[in-house]
Scaffold this motif. Structure first.
Motif, mmCIF file in Angstrom:
data_model
loop_
_atom_site.group_PDB
_atom_site.id
_atom_site.type_symbol
_atom_site.label_atom_id
_atom_site.label_comp_id
_atom_site.label_asym_id
_atom_site.label_seq_id
_atom_site.Cartn_x
_atom_site.Cartn_y
_atom_site.Cartn_z
ATOM 1 N N UNK A 1 142.943 108.490 120.602
ATOM 2 C CA UNK A 1 143.744 106.918 120.675
ATOM 3 C C UNK A 1 144.021 106.259 118.716
ATOM 4 N N UNK A 2 143.042 107.072 117.962
ATOM 5 C CA UNK A 2 142.920 106.700 116.841
ATOM 6 C C UNK A 2 144.153 107.349 116.067
ATOM 7 N N UNK A 3 144.443 108.779 116.077
ATOM 8 C CA UNK A 3 145.427 109.572 115.514
ATOM 9 C C UNK A 3 146.922 109.559 116.189
ATOM 10 N N UNK A 4 146.731 109.006 117.041
ATOM 11 C CA UNK A 4 147.696 108.106 117.368
ATOM 12 C C UNK A 4 148.509 107.054 117.111
ATOM 13 N N UNK A 5 147.556 105.792 117.384
ATOM 14 C CA UNK A 5 148.029 104.481 116.618
ATOM 15 C C UNK A 5 148.059 105.381 114.699
ATOM 16 N N UNK A 6 147.345 105.917 114.326
ATOM 17 C CA UNK A 6 147.671 106.001 112.203
ATOM 18 C C UNK A 6 149.084 106.767 113.042
ATOM 19 N N UNK A 7 149.098 108.010 113.553
ATOM 20 C CA UNK A 7 150.334 107.994 113.130
ATOM 21 C C UNK A 7 151.678 107.935 113.932
ATOM 22 N N UNK A 8 151.798 106.869 114.882
ATOM 23 C CA UNK A 8 152.651 106.181 114.898
ATOM 24 C C UNK A 8 153.038 105.116 113.827
ATOM 25 N N UNK A 9 151.791 104.125 113.012
ATOM 26 C CA UNK A 9 152.340 103.271 112.498
ATOM 27 C C UNK A 9 152.639 103.549 111.096
ATOM 28 N N UNK A 10 151.943 105.057 110.678
ATOM 29 C CA UNK A 10 152.685 106.030 109.851
ATOM 30 C C UNK A 10 154.122 106.742 109.226
ATOM 31 N N UNK A 11 154.042 106.843 110.863
ATOM 32 C CA UNK A 11 156.090 107.602 110.988
ATOM 33 C C UNK A 11 156.737 105.748 110.552
ATOM 34 N N UNK A 12 156.728 105.131 110.822
ATOM 35 C CA UNK A 12 156.872 103.811 111.433
ATOM 36 C C UNK A 12 157.371 102.975 109.879
ATOM 37 N N UNK A 13 156.340 103.420 108.756
ATOM 38 C CA UNK A 13 156.299 102.994 108.071
ATOM 39 C C UNK A 13 157.053 103.658 106.469
ATOM 40 N N UNK A 14 156.773 105.416 107.112
ATOM 41 C CA UNK A 14 157.721 106.427 106.398
ATOM 42 C C UNK A 14 159.295 106.036 106.513
#
Length: 256
Positions: free
Chosen positions: A117-130
């Motif tokens: 869950x941590x990895x999925x959430x971090x990846x999603x937010x980072x992708x959106x921000x990028x």
């Protein structure tokens, strides 16, 4: 006057359900109105998307765009109470750690967050921000509106398929077909989002591409979760919203 009261009450209930914005009150609730709130999910996404676009515009006026993007994503998480982010983390934990449908559902109910869950959430937010930081400001504003609207429309359409599992949960009583009214409202919200995108110089082809990628990402996710647990939960639908929104932004930035 009664239909107008119902419209106001249903839209307020939908906004209450998907955000923490202070609207309405207990007196507007009824089981019939509650069952119809998915019809308004796209319109709620339009309100939230416009709020996000305004926040980004204000932030970018005084700060570098990447900083404004991160602050905007944080603000929207506060506005929505992290509803979909929580769903993504719980659902991915359940899908990744549960070998059986029963175990997957049990993990999703657990309030603790695991490594998946941590990895999925971090990846999603980072992708959106990028994605948003890489776009011109006007594009990023239009992208926020489109992503908010389309991803919540995906949730409404998924609920309308009647595959909600929980006898008591966030989506209980909402898994009914949208019907003509719901489809018209959903299409109207998407059309309004595309209109905003046009005004902010987003190419029509880019928006269509983004929605196709968005629908494909959410559809694949729901296919996998339904195969495993034989239906939907509030967590898997919240994850679908996050996946849809992220995929939408990826589709738009791919056009640059």
């Amino acid at each position: 006057m009664a239909p107008l009261r119902d419209i106001a009450a249903e839209s307020a209930l939908a906004l209450q359900f998907l955000s923490r914005l202070p609207v309405g009150g207990r007196t507007i609730y009824s089981p019939e109105r509650w069952a119809r709130i998915p019809c308004w999910f796209g319109m709620v996404g339009l309100v939230l998307g416009l709020l996000a676009a305004a926040a980004l515009w204000l932030g970018a006026a005084v700060l570098p765009q990447p900083v404004a993007v991160v602050l905007t994503l944080g603000l929207m998480a506060l506005v929505t109470g992290g509803l979909h982010e929580d769903g993504l983390a719980d659902a991915v934990d359940g899908m990744g750690g549960g070998r059986t449908p029963e175990r997957a559902l049990e993990i999703m109910r657990d309030s603790h967050i695991g490594s998946y869950g941590v990895l999925a959430l971090v990846m999603a937010v980072l992708l959106q921000a990028a994605c948003l930081a890489h776009m011109p400001l006007a594009w990023a504003m239009g992208a926020l509106v489109l992503a908010h609207v389309f991803s919540r429309s995906v949730m409404a359409l998924a609920l309308g398929q009647g595959r909600y599992l929980r006898p008591r949960g966030a989506g209980t009583g909402l898994d009914r077909p949208l019907g003509p009214k719901g489809l018209v409202l959903t299409l109207a919200a998407i059309s309004c989002a595309m209109g905003v995108g046009f005004m902010l110089a987003l190419p029509a082809v880019a928006m269509v591409l983004a929605m196709v990628i968005s629908a494909g990402g959410a559809g694949l996710w729901l296919h996998l979760t339904r195969r495993k647990i034989q239906g939907d939960t509030g967590d898997t639908l919240g994850a679908a919203q996050m996946i849809s929104a992220t995929a939408c932004l990826i589709g738009l930035v791919a056009w640059l």
